[in-house]
Write an enzyme that holds these catalytic residues in place. Structure first.
Site, mmCIF file in Angstrom:
data_model
loop_
_atom_site.group_PDB
_atom_site.id
_atom_site.type_symbol
_atom_site.label_atom_id
_atom_site.label_comp_id
_atom_site.label_asym_id
_atom_site.label_seq_id
_atom_site.Cartn_x
_atom_site.Cartn_y
_atom_site.Cartn_z
ATOM 1 N N HIS A 1 -12.526 2.832 10.756
ATOM 2 C CA HIS A 1 -12.120 4.418 11.014
ATOM 3 C C HIS A 1 -11.190 4.492 12.401
ATOM 4 C CE1 HIS A 1 -13.737 6.587 7.604
ATOM 5 N NE2 HIS A 1 -14.692 6.193 7.400
ATOM 6 N N CYS B 1 -8.636 5.387 -3.638
ATOM 7 C CA CYS B 1 -8.290 5.934 -2.409
ATOM 8 C C CYS B 1 -8.610 5.104 -1.383
ATOM 9 C CB CYS B 1 -9.155 7.322 -2.559
ATOM 10 S SG CYS B 1 -10.262 7.823 -2.514
#
Length: 594
Positions: A208, A524
């Site tokens: 992330h 996505c």
């Protein structure tokens, strides 16, 4: 966002070049801000006798987490063939040993049990005791060992308190951030434009921190092991996020060369900006929606500046990070309302809470713990259904915000239709309660959909279609769970392969089934933002891709060179293959020609 770099270069003899993973393109030239995590707030209180065993368990959990982190750093270091890496490995071995039934851990446990100290106070007390004894001896070697013990103890204390954010508070604007590791919570704390780039010793391209770097348009290099101790605060450095290079104390020739390369890179980006208002369509007129994935409200401006026609994935975790309390309905409503309003009528897909793994919320840390494998633990819809109050609060805030613009509600980590049935029951109950309380919400509730990111969901998407109004394929986790590869684990990150035939077949099947049921479906994950895969997704039948804002224009540029019929034919040939290397070669050959 690039800092001033007018000061003279350091002596040539001090110049050093490091390599790592270039996870976010661009070049930054500036001064290092080395993250100092030496401060830890130490709350001190006496425990009740009934709480002692739980506090000792918390101590051992923090020890395990600290050892795991040191092993990750050591494994990353071992991948680099250099004397510096070997030296760092020896030091980390010593740190690990200090945490394995050492005087430090035994002393802390004794203080908890015998003096009723809370764990972080006990660790702090032991550190001062041990280091004081070493420092009282006039011996440089022992003095150095005292410093090592303090460092290990501080790591342990940070794991006990969750204090990982104070170090970022004093980063000067435009600095290049240097740290062992940057967490999503760290990134969420940064102000827009506060840093120009960052370099870490730990991290992978699919983690992330990398995703957020790309989303914010920050050049970043992760896994640059030699950065630890390799640069001091205030020293000049260059970060090449495209090539994965870091130049410490650059000479005059370096500065001239990289200033030119930075200018060239910015010129390419400026040229791409001409595509912002151009239709997102293939050469034969097939239109696609190109949406943006965002983690923070500050990214909305970047999404719009790059021509996003909507937000395809709003990760709602930002509302929970760096907070020791659970945000209430009104607070969440205000945050979401601001984003929906900024989008000016463009659709916003809000994913409900997906805390877990590297995305931690202090307010839920005690309840969730870390677990033996957080990626397979209590997260996503599992947590939401166990803590129905969390789900009800989020859904209420989303429903209220939906009056301000088109919104969709996306549920993460779904594996069965029964989960979606339960979520919809909660959804309807929340809507009924809001209407009774006089809150305005749309007559027709926003669409409710599921993430397809677990193989079980992809394989049973026919059943999910009965309860879902749309789908979103999360290629990051879908690849991870299909291949049983932790994408944040440096030891196996090179095996993470989104072109594995099993992954592609799951994506293709999900798109085919969704089309059969006339249910909208998007991608996505990070694959959506890589122009290399654009033709493949078009050929599969996808008409909605959502990605980091910085990738929108490169994907649009690629899209406008493709025609649907050729892409579909090529995708069909790809799906006949069984070898990912062959598939990669076919994609590259097609992209070179088309």
């Amino acid at each position: 966002m690039t800092p001033q770099d007018t000061s003279g270069p350091q002596p040539v003899s001090s110049r050093r070049v490091l390599t790592g993973l270039g996870v976010s393109g661009g070049i930054a030239i500036g001064r290092a801000f080395v993250v100092d995590r030496q401060f830890v707030h130490v709350p001190r209180h006496r425990l009740e006798n009934d709480d002692i065993n739980a506090e000792i368990a918390a101590l051992h959990q923090a020890v395990a987490s600290s050892i795991e982190h040191l092993h990750r750093l050591k494994n990353q270091s071992g991948a680099r063939d250099s004397a510096a890496s070997e030296e760092l490995g020896f030091l980390l071995d010593a740190y690990i040993h200090m945490l394995t039934q050492s005087r430090l851990v035994r002393g802390a446990e004794e203080r908890i049990r015998d003096q009723n100290m809370n764990a972080v106070w006990a660790v702090s007390d032991v550190i001062e005791d041990i280091t004081g004894q070493f420092e009282a001896i006039d011996d440089r070697y022992l003095a150095a060992r005292a410093s090592d013990i303090r460092d290990v103890g501080l790591r342990l204390m940070r794991n006990l308190t969750g204090e990982t954010d104070r170090a970022f508070d004093t980063a000067p604007r435009g600095a290049i951030l240097v740290a062992e590791e940057v967490s999503p919570a760290d990134m969420a704390r940064l102000e827009p434009g506060q840093i120009a780039s960052f370099v870490t010793a730990i991290g992978g391209a699919e983690g992330h921190a990398a995703i957020m770097a790309r989303s914010l348009g920050l050049p970043a290099v992760l896994g640059a092991t030699g950065i630890i101790g390799g640069v001091s605060g205030g020293e000049m450095m260059i970060v090449d996020g495209t090539r994965g290079e870091v130049i410490l104390r650059p000479d005059a020739a370096d500065l001239d060369r990289y200033r030119q390369r930075r200018d060239d890179w910015l010129a390419v980006r400026q040229k791409l900006l001409r595509l912002r208002d151009v239709p997102s369509e293939t050469s034969d007129g097939v239109t696609l929606d190109l949406h943006a994935n965002i983690e923070l409200p500050v990214e909305v401006a970047g999404a719009l500046a790059n021509g996003a026609t909507g937000i395809g994935l709003l990760r709602s975790e930002f509302m929970f990070m760096n907070k020791r309390y659970l945000p209430g309905e009104d607070e969440q409503y205000r945050e979401l309302a601001d984003i929906v309003t900024q989008m000016g009528g463009k659709p916003v897909t809000i994913r409900t809470l997906d805390i877990g793994g590297e995305k931690l919320a202090l307010s839920l840390q005690e309840e969730m713990g870390t677990g033996p494998n957080p990626a397979l633990g209590l997260r996503g819809v599992r947590l939401s259904l166990r803590r129905r109050d969390l789900l009800e609060t989020q859904l209420a805030a989303i429903l209220r915000a939906s009056l301000l613009g088109p919104v969709r509600v996306l549920i993460p980590m779904v594996v069965s239709i029964h989960e979606m049935i339960r979520v919809r029951q909660v959804y309807n109950a929340v809507a009924k309660r809001l209407r009774q309380d006089g809150h305005g919400i749309p007559d027709m509730l926003p669409p409710l959909g599921a993430m397809i990111e677990i193989p079980a969901a992809a394989l049973t998407i026919d059943a999910l279609a009965r309860e879902c109004e749309f789908f979103a394929i999360g290629t990051n986790d879908l690849t991870q769970y299909t291949l049983a590869i932790d994408r944040s684990d440096d030891q196996v990150a090179d095996l993470y392969d989104p072109l594995h035939p099993a992954v592609l077949r799951l994506i293709h099947e999900a798109v085919t089934v969704a089309g059969r049921h006339d249910i909208p479906i998007s991608v996505c994950g990070e694959m959506a933002g890589d122009p290399r895969y654009t033709s493949l997704f078009i050929g599969f039948g996808l008409r909605n891709l959502s990605m980091s804002p910085v990738n929108l224009l490169p994907v649009k540029q690629r899209l406008r060179k493709i025609d649907l019929r050729t892409a579909a034919d090529h995708a069909g040939r790809v799906m006949e293959q069984w070898d990912s290397a062959r598939i990669a070669m076919m994609l590259d050959d097609f992209n070179d020609l088309a």
